[in-house]
Design a protein around this motif. Structure first.
Motif, PDB file in Angstrom:
ATOM      1  N   ALA A 259      22.401 -26.990 -13.572  1.00 42.05           N
ATOM      2  CA  ALA A 259      22.745 -27.616 -14.859  1.00 42.05           C
ATOM      3  C   ALA A 259      23.080 -29.093 -14.657  1.00 42.05           C
ATOM      4  N   HIS A 260      23.158 -29.543 -13.415  1.00 43.27           N
ATOM      5  CA  HIS A 260      23.533 -30.954 -13.125  1.00 43.27           C
ATOM      6  C   HIS A 260      22.441 -31.529 -12.233  1.00 43.27           C
ATOM      7  N   GLY A 261      22.757 -31.836 -10.967  1.00 38.42           N
ATOM      8  CA  GLY A 261      21.781 -32.511 -10.105  1.00 38.42           C
ATOM      9  C   GLY A 261      20.637 -31.641  -9.646  1.00 38.42           C
ATOM     10  N   GLY A 262      20.824 -30.321  -9.726  1.00 43.47           N
ATOM     11  CA  GLY A 262      19.760 -29.420  -9.287  1.00 43.47           C
ATOM     12  C   GLY A 262      18.596 -29.359 -10.263  1.00 43.47           C
ATOM     13  N   ALA A 263      18.707 -30.083 -11.391  1.00 46.86           N
ATOM     14  CA  ALA A 263      17.674 -29.961 -12.432  1.00 46.86           C
ATOM     15  C   ALA A 263      16.322 -30.513 -11.981  1.00 46.86           C
ATOM     16  N   ASN A 264      16.315 -31.593 -11.182  1.00 45.83           N
ATOM     17  CA  ASN A 264      15.012 -32.173 -10.791  1.00 45.83           C
ATOM     18  C   ASN A 264      14.214 -31.185  -9.942  1.00 45.83           C
ATOM     19  N   PHE A 294      16.366 -18.337 -20.572  1.00 44.45           N
ATOM     20  CA  PHE A 294      15.505 -19.370 -19.981  1.00 44.45           C
ATOM     21  C   PHE A 294      15.651 -20.677 -20.775  1.00 44.45           C
ATOM     22  N   ARG A 295      15.764 -21.793 -20.058  1.00 43.10           N
ATOM     23  CA  ARG A 295      15.791 -23.119 -20.695  1.00 43.10           C
ATOM     24  C   ARG A 295      14.715 -23.988 -20.072  1.00 43.10           C
ATOM     25  N   LEU A 296      14.192 -24.897 -20.865  1.00 42.25           N
ATOM     26  CA  LEU A 296      13.220 -25.840 -20.307  1.00 42.25           C
ATOM     27  C   LEU A 296      13.969 -26.812 -19.412  1.00 42.25           C
ATOM     28  N   MET A 297      13.741 -26.735 -18.114  1.00 46.36           N
ATOM     29  CA  MET A 297      14.432 -27.610 -17.168  1.00 46.36           C
ATOM     30  C   MET A 297      13.961 -29.055 -17.366  1.00 46.36           C
ATOM     31  N   GLY A 298      14.909 -29.995 -17.295  1.00 41.01           N
ATOM     32  CA  GLY A 298      14.542 -31.394 -17.491  1.00 41.01           C
ATOM     33  C   GLY A 298      14.571 -31.811 -18.959  1.00 41.01           C
ATOM     34  N   PHE A 299      15.055 -30.911 -19.824  1.00 38.36           N
ATOM     35  CA  PHE A 299      15.199 -31.257 -21.249  1.00 38.36           C
ATOM     36  C   PHE A 299      16.649 -31.054 -21.657  1.00 38.36           C
ATOM     37  N   GLY A 300      17.145 -31.965 -22.493  1.00 35.23           N
ATOM     38  CA  GLY A 300      18.503 -31.863 -23.015  1.00 35.23           C
ATOM     39  C   GLY A 300      19.491 -32.553 -22.096  1.00 35.23           C
ATOM     40  N   HIS A 301      20.609 -32.916 -22.669  1.00 36.89           N
ATOM     41  CA  HIS A 301      21.670 -33.569 -21.907  1.00 36.89           C
ATOM     42  C   HIS A 301      22.963 -33.406 -22.678  1.00 36.89           C
ATOM     43  N   ARG A 302      24.057 -33.213 -21.952  1.00 35.13           N
ATOM     44  CA  ARG A 302      25.351 -33.054 -22.612  1.00 35.13           C
ATOM     45  C   ARG A 302      25.711 -34.280 -23.440  1.00 35.13           C
ATOM     46  N   VAL A 303      25.370 -35.448 -22.968  1.00 40.44           N
ATOM     47  CA  VAL A 303      25.797 -36.678 -23.650  1.00 40.44           C
ATOM     48  C   VAL A 303      24.673 -37.294 -24.490  1.00 40.44           C
ATOM     49  N   TYR A 304      23.458 -37.372 -23.940  1.00 45.14           N
ATOM     50  CA  TYR A 304      22.380 -38.030 -24.679  1.00 45.14           C
ATOM     51  C   TYR A 304      21.823 -37.112 -25.753  1.00 45.14           C
ATOM     52  N   LYS A 305      21.973 -37.504 -26.989  1.00 45.93           N
ATOM     53  CA  LYS A 305      21.345 -36.775 -28.076  1.00 45.93           C
ATOM     54  C   LYS A 305      20.267 -37.692 -28.651  1.00 45.93           C
ATOM     55  N   ASN A 306      19.699 -38.475 -27.802  1.00 47.04           N
ATOM     56  CA  ASN A 306      18.627 -39.423 -28.084  1.00 47.04           C
ATOM     57  C   ASN A 306      17.880 -39.527 -26.766  1.00 47.04           C
ATOM     58  N   ASP A 347       9.915 -28.563 -33.657  1.00 50.96           N
ATOM     59  CA  ASP A 347      11.134 -28.637 -34.472  1.00 50.96           C
ATOM     60  C   ASP A 347      12.384 -28.182 -33.738  1.00 50.96           C
ATOM     61  N   TYR A 348      12.244 -27.109 -32.931  1.00 54.39           N
ATOM     62  CA  TYR A 348      13.403 -26.584 -32.201  1.00 54.39           C
ATOM     63  C   TYR A 348      14.037 -27.696 -31.367  1.00 54.39           C
ATOM     64  N   PHE A 349      13.206 -28.435 -30.634  1.00 55.35           N
ATOM     65  CA  PHE A 349      13.703 -29.481 -29.738  1.00 55.35           C
ATOM     66  C   PHE A 349      14.147 -30.716 -30.531  1.00 55.35           C
ATOM     67  N   GLN A 351      15.306 -30.780 -33.701  1.00 58.55           N
ATOM     68  CA  GLN A 351      16.580 -30.537 -34.396  1.00 58.55           C
ATOM     69  C   GLN A 351      17.768 -30.554 -33.440  1.00 58.55           C
ATOM     70  N   ARG A 352      17.586 -30.037 -32.239  1.00 56.58           N
ATOM     71  CA  ARG A 352      18.686 -29.993 -31.266  1.00 56.58           C
ATOM     72  C   ARG A 352      18.767 -31.265 -30.418  1.00 56.58           C
ATOM     73  N   LYS A 353      17.891 -32.219 -30.721  1.00 55.19           N
ATOM     74  CA  LYS A 353      17.872 -33.503 -30.004  1.00 55.19           C
ATOM     75  C   LYS A 353      17.725 -33.297 -28.489  1.00 55.19           C
ATOM     76  N   PRO A 356      13.274 -35.208 -23.023  1.00 55.14           N
ATOM     77  CA  PRO A 356      13.165 -35.135 -21.555  1.00 55.14           C
ATOM     78  C   PRO A 356      14.276 -35.993 -20.948  1.00 55.14           C
ATOM     79  N   ASN A 357      14.959 -35.475 -19.933  1.00 53.81           N
ATOM     80  CA  ASN A 357      16.005 -36.274 -19.297  1.00 53.81           C
ATOM     81  C   ASN A 357      15.480 -36.924 -18.018  1.00 53.81           C
ATOM     82  N   VAL A 358      16.324 -37.705 -17.365  1.00 53.22           N
ATOM     83  CA  VAL A 358      15.907 -38.489 -16.199  1.00 53.22           C
ATOM     84  C   VAL A 358      15.293 -37.600 -15.118  1.00 53.22           C
ATOM     85  N   ASP A 359      15.790 -36.376 -15.020  1.00 53.85           N
ATOM     86  CA  ASP A 359      15.326 -35.504 -13.938  1.00 53.85           C
ATOM     87  C   ASP A 359      13.962 -34.906 -14.193  1.00 53.85           C
ATOM     88  N   PHE A 360      13.533 -34.917 -15.435  1.00 50.83           N
ATOM     89  CA  PHE A 360      12.180 -34.429 -15.732  1.00 50.83           C
ATOM     90  C   PHE A 360      11.176 -35.331 -14.997  1.00 50.83           C
TER      91      PHE A 360
HETATM   92  N1  ACO Z   1      15.823 -25.676 -23.298  1.00 46.62           N
HETATM   93  C1  ACO Z   1      15.958 -24.929 -24.428  1.00 46.62           C
HETATM   94  N2  ACO Z   1      17.025 -24.963 -25.238  1.00 46.62           N
HETATM   95  C2  ACO Z   1      18.035 -25.777 -24.900  1.00 46.62           C
HETATM   96  C3  ACO Z   1      17.979 -26.587 -23.748  1.00 46.62           C
HETATM   97  C4  ACO Z   1      16.818 -26.527 -22.935  1.00 46.62           C
HETATM   98  N3  ACO Z   1      16.704 -27.266 -21.834  1.00 46.62           N
HETATM   99  N4  ACO Z   1      19.122 -27.293 -23.658  1.00 46.62           N
HETATM  100  C5  ACO Z   1      19.868 -26.960 -24.716  1.00 46.62           C
HETATM  101  N5  ACO Z   1      19.219 -26.038 -25.474  1.00 46.62           N
HETATM  102  C6  ACO Z   1      19.671 -25.452 -26.745  1.00 46.62           C
HETATM  103  C7  ACO Z   1      20.749 -24.424 -26.542  1.00 46.62           C
HETATM  104  O1  ACO Z   1      20.198 -23.133 -26.364  1.00 46.62           O
HETATM  105  C8  ACO Z   1      21.538 -24.575 -27.805  1.00 46.62           C
HETATM  106  O2  ACO Z   1      20.813 -23.929 -28.845  1.00 46.62           O
HETATM  107  P1  ACO Z   1      21.602 -23.198 -30.075  1.00 46.62           P
HETATM  108  O3  ACO Z   1      22.310 -24.313 -30.778  1.00 46.62           O
HETATM  109  O4  ACO Z   1      20.519 -22.562 -30.865  1.00 46.62           O
HETATM  110  O5  ACO Z   1      22.540 -22.220 -29.425  1.00 46.62           O
HETATM  111  C9  ACO Z   1      21.501 -26.072 -28.101  1.00 46.62           C
HETATM  112  O6  ACO Z   1      20.290 -26.528 -27.482  1.00 46.62           O
HETATM  113  C10 ACO Z   1      22.675 -26.838 -27.519  1.00 46.62           C
HETATM  114  O7  ACO Z   1      22.800 -26.482 -26.155  1.00 46.62           O
HETATM  115  P2  ACO Z   1      24.135 -26.625 -25.307  1.00 46.62           P
HETATM  116  O8  ACO Z   1      24.081 -25.727 -24.131  1.00 46.62           O
HETATM  117  O9  ACO Z   1      25.326 -26.531 -26.219  1.00 46.62           O
HETATM  118  O10 ACO Z   1      23.998 -28.122 -24.843  1.00 46.62           O
HETATM  119  P3  ACO Z   1      24.859 -28.797 -23.735  1.00 46.62           P
HETATM  120  O11 ACO Z   1      25.006 -30.210 -24.178  1.00 46.62           O
HETATM  121  O12 ACO Z   1      26.099 -28.052 -23.427  1.00 46.62           O
HETATM  122  O13 ACO Z   1      23.921 -28.661 -22.445  1.00 46.62           O
HETATM  123  C11 ACO Z   1      22.493 -29.144 -20.637  1.00 46.62           C
HETATM  124  C12 ACO Z   1      23.352 -29.716 -21.766  1.00 46.62           C
HETATM  125  C13 ACO Z   1      23.356 -28.260 -19.703  1.00 46.62           C
HETATM  126  C14 ACO Z   1      21.962 -30.317 -19.810  1.00 46.62           C
HETATM  127  C15 ACO Z   1      21.334 -28.316 -21.254  1.00 46.62           C
HETATM  128  O14 ACO Z   1      20.582 -29.099 -22.152  1.00 46.62           O
HETATM  129  C16 ACO Z   1      20.429 -27.694 -20.192  1.00 46.62           C
HETATM  130  O15 ACO Z   1      20.752 -26.628 -19.658  1.00 46.62           O
HETATM  131  N6  ACO Z   1      19.264 -28.379 -19.871  1.00 46.62           N
HETATM  132  C17 ACO Z   1      18.375 -27.906 -18.828  1.00 46.62           C
HETATM  133  C18 ACO Z   1      18.922 -28.287 -17.462  1.00 46.62           C
HETATM  134  C19 ACO Z   1      18.784 -29.776 -17.183  1.00 46.62           C
HETATM  135  O16 ACO Z   1      17.745 -30.370 -17.364  1.00 46.62           O
HETATM  136  N7  ACO Z   1      19.900 -30.354 -16.672  1.00 46.62           N
HETATM  137  C20 ACO Z   1      19.904 -31.769 -16.269  1.00 46.62           C
HETATM  138  C21 ACO Z   1      20.851 -32.557 -17.068  1.00 46.62           C
HETATM  139  S1  ACO Z   1      20.687 -34.238 -16.642  1.00 46.62           S
HETATM  140  C22 ACO Z   1      21.630 -34.492 -15.280  1.00 46.62           C
HETATM  141  O17 ACO Z   1      22.495 -33.757 -14.859  1.00 46.62           O
HETATM  142  C23 ACO Z   1      21.329 -35.730 -14.567  1.00 46.62           C
END
Ligand code: ACO
Length: 418
Positions: A259-264, A294-306, A347-349, A351-353, A356-360
């Motif tokens: 969920a952190h550095g292991g994402a790349n 299952f989550r798409l690795m390299g997508f999403g970020h705790r802080v970046y919603k852009n 739309d799923y991605f 709406q949830r903002k 792709p993050n830096v590790d993608f």
């Molecule tokens: N794929 C699919 N759905 C996702 C993903 C993803 N990668 N990330 C978040 N979501 C969904 C969640 O299921 C949730 O959906 P819901 O509202 O329907 O329940 C919604 O988006 C919000 O997700 P949260 O877990 O609350 O988001 P949070 O900000 O806590 O998580 C995180 C951030 C851990 C990075 C997450 O996006 C994730 O697991 N991403 C994949 C792993 C990854 O790439 N990590 C690298 C981060 S960058 C870094 O450390 C340098």
């Protein structure tokens, strides 16, 4: 500080909690007074809680802004190299040319770690993950460089420079032990990124400026990211006045998780699992299914919603590296680019903002350069060591710093007899 207060009504009593301003970002409510009233706050994941004051890095996740000491990350990536950015993070200002040369010379003088590093690696089985080895190497170095006068700024500076100098060899040698290959000794007269490439590949990759620049960029873009999980871990360990190498071991452990550095690393594993472009819809559907973890690795970020500003620079570097190496035909890169396109339109991605993050992109670049997957997270650690040390140093300099000791919401049983 301004004179605004937040009024909190607790059981009929009104508490005035001071509101303080940050240079940028949300105002903060100081809640120290709450504990005197037998109340704590509860904030899982520290979503709304600042754990420290810091002047190093600012992130605005909604707007996609990342500043180090006020300088935007894209400018640092375009106009500086890793050690110049490191100097800025550690010292607060960009170096002039004398300071820059001196700093680079000092770091280069520490390129050879002590022999205990090789002895420690011998304790690991071939195939063990290099992150596990890095954790142990930090333990071994903590034993070797102990005790340290943490309160002595000159001694701290020396430790910081020394560890930054050691890191390329620690990472390269951990990997070579992982694959059972001989290690290479550092060479004089190389830049930080060149030295790392040389320690990894000897002369096998040549001295390719585009690939060296890509590695240097990856290091700049991963150098610091304010109070993320690993940095907060380093600060927490450091708050006990522990040996800085031991604090780095704690940071590396926190960084290792997917969920952190292991994402790349997880990105490449996922792309290999997808295997063919025709399987992408199946994986997108799984990522959207709330019953599937299952989550798409390299997508999403705790802080970046852009769009992560680092990902923008990384994408450009990714294009440069792929065209230099003519690797566009690797099926994994085709899958990656297709996945990026679909996720950005879905739309799923949206709406949830989830962008792709830096590790993608860093995973794709490192694979194209020929860097093995097991080294992706250690390279992140190599870069982030600078941020960890800058934050650790800032904490040690802060007169207000206390041992980090979070409180809890106890939910266990009431007292009972055996
Ligand atoms: N794929 C699919 N759905 C996702 C993903 C993803 N990668 N990330 C978040 N979501 C969904 C969640 O299921 C949730 O959906 P819901 O509202 O329907 O329940 C919604 O988006 C919000 O997700 P949260 O877990 O609350 O988001 P949070 O900000 O806590 O998580 C995180 C951030 C851990 C990075 C997450 O996006 C994730 O697991 N991403 C994949 C792993 C990854 O790439 N990590 C690298 C981060 S960058 C870094 O450390 C340098």
């Amino acid at each position: 500080m301004n004179d605004k207060v937040a009024k909190l009504n607790i059981e009929g009593e009104t508490l005035d909690l001071p509101i303080v301003n940050a240079t940028y970002g949300p105002h903060l409510v100081e809640i120290e007074a709450l504990s005197k009233h037998e109340f704590f706050t509860y904030d899982p994941g520290f979503i709304s809680t600042a754990s420290c004051r810091s002047a190093i890095t600012y992130i605005n996740g909604e707007k996609g802004i990342l500043l180090h000491r006020g300088y935007p990350i894209d400018q640092l990536a375009a106009k500086t190299d890793f050690l110049t950015t490191a100097y800025l993070l550690l010292n607060g200002e960009l170096p002039n040319s004398t300071e820059q040369n001196e700093f680079k010379t000092i770091i280069a003088s520490h390129v050879n770690p002590p022999a205990i590093v090789h002895d420690t690696l011998q304790g690991f089985a071939k195939g063990a993950h290099p992150m596990a080895m890095l954790i142990s190497l930090m333990g071994a170095l903590a034993g070797y460089f102990h005790p340290i006068k943490i309160r002595d700024a000159a001694e701290r500076k020396h430790m910081i420079e020394q560890l930054i100098g050691f890191m390329p060899a620690l990472v390269a040698w951990s990997y070579q032990h992982h694959i059972g290959q001989k290690t290479y000794s550092p060479r004089a007269g190389l830049s930080y990124a060149e030295q790392f490439m040389y320690l990894l590949f000897d002369d096998k990759r040549g001295n390719n400026p585009i690939l060296n620049k890509a590695i240097d960029r990856i290091l700049i873009l991963h150098a610091d990211h304010e109070q993320n999980a690993s940095t907060s871990t380093v600060r927490l360990a450091g708050s006990t006045l522990a040996n800085p190498y031991a604090c780095m071991a704690a940071g590396i452990a926190a960084l290792w998780g997917p969920a952190h550095g292991g994402a790349n690393e997880a990105v490449i594993k996922m792309l290999s699992e997808i295997e063919d472009e025709k399987n992408i819809p199946k994986f997108i559907a799984r990522a959207k299914d709330s019953n599937d973890n299952f989550r798409l690795m390299g997508f999403g970020h705790r802080v970046y919603k852009n769009y992560d500003p680092r990902a923008k620079v990384m994408k450009q570097t990714c294009d440069e590296v792929l065209s230099e190496l003519g690797e566009q035909h690797d099926p994994l890169f085709k899958i990656a680019l297709q996945l990026e396109r679909i996720a950005l339109e879905d739309d799923y991605f949206i709406q949830r903002k989830l962008y792709p993050n830096v590790d993608f992109y860093s995973g794709i670049i490192l694979r194209a350069i020929g860097i093995p997957t097991e080294l992706f997270t250690p390279i992140f650690a190599l870069a982030r060591t600078v941020g960890w040390l800058a934050q650790w140093g800032e904490m040690c300099d802060d007169n207000d710093f206390k041992i980090g000791r979070p409180r809890q919401w106890y939910t266990g049983p009431k007292v009972r007899d055996i």
